[in-house]
Design a protein around this motif. Structure first.
Motif, mmCIF file in Angstrom:
data_model
loop_
_atom_site.group_PDB
_atom_site.id
_atom_site.type_symbol
_atom_site.label_atom_id
_atom_site.label_comp_id
_atom_site.label_asym_id
_atom_site.label_seq_id
_atom_site.Cartn_x
_atom_site.Cartn_y
_atom_site.Cartn_z
ATOM 1 N N ASP A 48 -11.962 2.914 14.138
ATOM 2 C CA ASP A 48 -10.981 2.222 15.384
ATOM 3 C C ASP A 48 -10.029 1.871 15.329
ATOM 4 O OD1 ASP A 48 -13.322 2.091 16.837
ATOM 5 O OD2 ASP A 48 -14.012 0.708 14.865
ATOM 6 N N LEU A 49 -9.170 1.984 16.010
ATOM 7 C CA LEU A 49 -7.444 2.062 16.165
ATOM 8 C C LEU A 49 -6.589 0.299 16.079
ATOM 9 C CD1 LEU A 49 -4.659 3.858 16.700
ATOM 10 C CD2 LEU A 49 -5.311 2.631 19.408
ATOM 11 N N ALA A 50 -6.086 0.600 14.751
ATOM 12 C CA ALA A 50 -6.172 -1.027 15.050
ATOM 13 C C ALA A 50 -4.065 -1.205 14.784
ATOM 14 C CB ALA A 50 -6.224 -1.467 13.589
ATOM 15 N N VAL A 51 -3.895 -1.954 14.433
ATOM 16 C CA VAL A 51 -2.147 -3.064 14.835
ATOM 17 C C VAL A 51 -1.903 -3.453 13.687
ATOM 18 C CG1 VAL A 51 -1.856 -2.572 17.467
ATOM 19 C CG2 VAL A 51 -1.933 -4.545 16.365
ATOM 20 N N ARG A 52 -0.731 -3.094 12.828
ATOM 21 C CA ARG A 52 -0.220 -4.123 12.103
ATOM 22 C C ARG A 52 0.826 -5.748 12.009
ATOM 23 N NH1 ARG A 52 -1.165 -2.965 5.850
ATOM 24 N NH2 ARG A 52 0.500 -1.177 6.826
ATOM 25 N N THR A 63 -7.033 0.737 24.619
ATOM 26 C CA THR A 63 -6.285 2.091 24.011
ATOM 27 C C THR A 63 -7.200 2.577 22.658
ATOM 28 O OG1 THR A 63 -4.681 4.060 23.686
ATOM 29 C CG2 THR A 63 -4.205 2.045 23.358
ATOM 30 N N LYS A 64 -7.637 2.897 22.484
ATOM 31 C CA LYS A 64 -8.607 4.404 21.872
ATOM 32 C C LYS A 64 -7.904 4.267 20.959
ATOM 33 C CE LYS A 64 -12.705 3.536 24.486
ATOM 34 N NZ LYS A 64 -13.765 4.023 25.300
ATOM 35 N N ILE A 65 -8.452 4.988 19.642
ATOM 36 C CA ILE A 65 -8.298 5.823 18.233
ATOM 37 C C ILE A 65 -8.094 7.698 18.841
ATOM 38 C CG2 ILE A 65 -10.479 6.513 17.138
ATOM 39 C CD1 ILE A 65 -8.384 5.473 14.606
ATOM 40 N N LYS A 82 0.507 5.107 11.390
ATOM 41 C CA LYS A 82 2.028 5.510 12.628
ATOM 42 C C LYS A 82 3.078 3.761 12.562
ATOM 43 C CE LYS A 82 0.116 9.580 13.823
ATOM 44 N NZ LYS A 82 -0.316 10.480 14.636
ATOM 45 N N THR A 83 4.188 4.218 13.976
ATOM 46 C CA THR A 83 4.931 3.419 14.081
ATOM 47 C C THR A 83 4.677 3.091 15.711
ATOM 48 O OG1 THR A 83 7.069 4.489 14.112
ATOM 49 C CG2 THR A 83 6.442 2.792 12.552
ATOM 50 N N ALA A 84 4.316 2.069 16.661
ATOM 51 C CA ALA A 84 4.226 2.301 17.824
ATOM 52 C C ALA A 84 5.319 1.705 18.684
ATOM 53 C CB ALA A 84 2.424 1.969 18.460
ATOM 54 N N GLU A 85 5.215 1.586 20.128
ATOM 55 C CA GLU A 85 5.929 0.251 20.332
ATOM 56 C C GLU A 85 4.675 0.044 21.267
ATOM 57 O OE1 GLU A 85 9.970 0.441 23.426
ATOM 58 O OE2 GLU A 85 9.179 1.755 24.040
ATOM 59 N N VAL A 86 4.696 -1.398 21.377
ATOM 60 C CA VAL A 86 3.465 -1.870 22.136
ATOM 61 C C VAL A 86 3.899 -2.784 23.095
ATOM 62 C CG1 VAL A 86 1.728 -1.004 20.909
ATOM 63 C CG2 VAL A 86 2.782 -3.094 19.890
ATOM 64 N N VAL A 87 3.212 -3.138 23.925
ATOM 65 C CA VAL A 87 3.306 -4.468 24.619
ATOM 66 C C VAL A 87 1.820 -4.916 24.674
ATOM 67 C CG1 VAL A 87 3.533 -5.911 26.647
ATOM 68 C CG2 VAL A 87 5.494 -4.095 25.787
ATOM 69 N N GLY A 88 1.082 -6.396 24.413
ATOM 70 C CA GLY A 88 -0.213 -7.034 24.431
ATOM 71 C C GLY A 88 0.108 -8.479 24.563
ATOM 72 N N VAL A 96 -4.733 -7.027 22.717
ATOM 73 C CA VAL A 96 -5.459 -6.407 23.953
ATOM 74 C C VAL A 96 -3.641 -6.128 24.375
ATOM 75 C CG1 VAL A 96 -5.700 -6.931 26.507
ATOM 76 C CG2 VAL A 96 -7.010 -8.896 24.535
ATOM 77 N N VAL A 97 -3.799 -4.295 23.796
ATOM 78 C CA VAL A 97 -2.522 -4.299 24.894
ATOM 79 C C VAL A 97 -2.279 -3.568 25.918
ATOM 80 C CG1 VAL A 97 -3.495 -1.527 24.243
ATOM 81 C CG2 VAL A 97 -0.878 -2.017 23.924
ATOM 82 N N THR A 98 -1.822 -4.018 26.384
ATOM 83 C CA THR A 98 -1.061 -3.403 28.192
ATOM 84 C C THR A 98 -0.301 -1.911 28.520
ATOM 85 O OG1 THR A 98 0.525 -4.692 28.123
ATOM 86 C CG2 THR A 98 -1.110 -5.477 28.936
#
Length: 107
Positions: A48-52, A63-65, A82-88, A96-98
């Motif tokens: 499952d997708l996760a953020v740290r 969003t899903k893996i 990897k790295t990502a730009e997120v809002v949530g 909870v990502v938007t």
């Protein structure tokens, strides 16, 4: 008098509603990967997708893996961080990502 009070209440309600919608959420750059394979999370089985964020890992909702390619490919989430730009926001120990945008890998 009732009409004036009703109109004033309507304007107040519209003002409060407009304030809520214009409040920007904070954009963050986070680490993103498979929670189980790369972050050592054990709350769920499978991948499952996760953020740290600030050293703490959260499973992602919104969003899903597999929405971002083959997780088990050589450069997939189960093989690399990897790295990502997120809002949530974090709610009930879940992110909870938007908005989610993967950033290019550094060479």
């Amino acid at each position: 008098m009732k009409k004036l009070l009703s109109i004033a209440f309507l304007f107040l309600a519209l003002f409060v509603n407009a304030q809520d919608k214009t409040t920007p959420q904070k954009t963050q750059i986070v680490e993103v990967s498979c929670g189980q394979c790369q972050f050592g999370m054990t709350d769920k089985k499978g991948c499952d997708l996760a953020v740290r964020i600030e050293g703490k890992s959260y499973f992602v909702v919104g969003t899903k893996i597999d929405d971002h390619g083959d997780a088990h490919a050589k450069d997939g989430f189960c093989e690399t961080i990897k790295t990502a730009e997120v809002v949530g926001e974090v709610k009930d120990n879940t992110f909870v990502v938007t908005y989610f945008k993967l950033l290019p890998l550094k060479k």
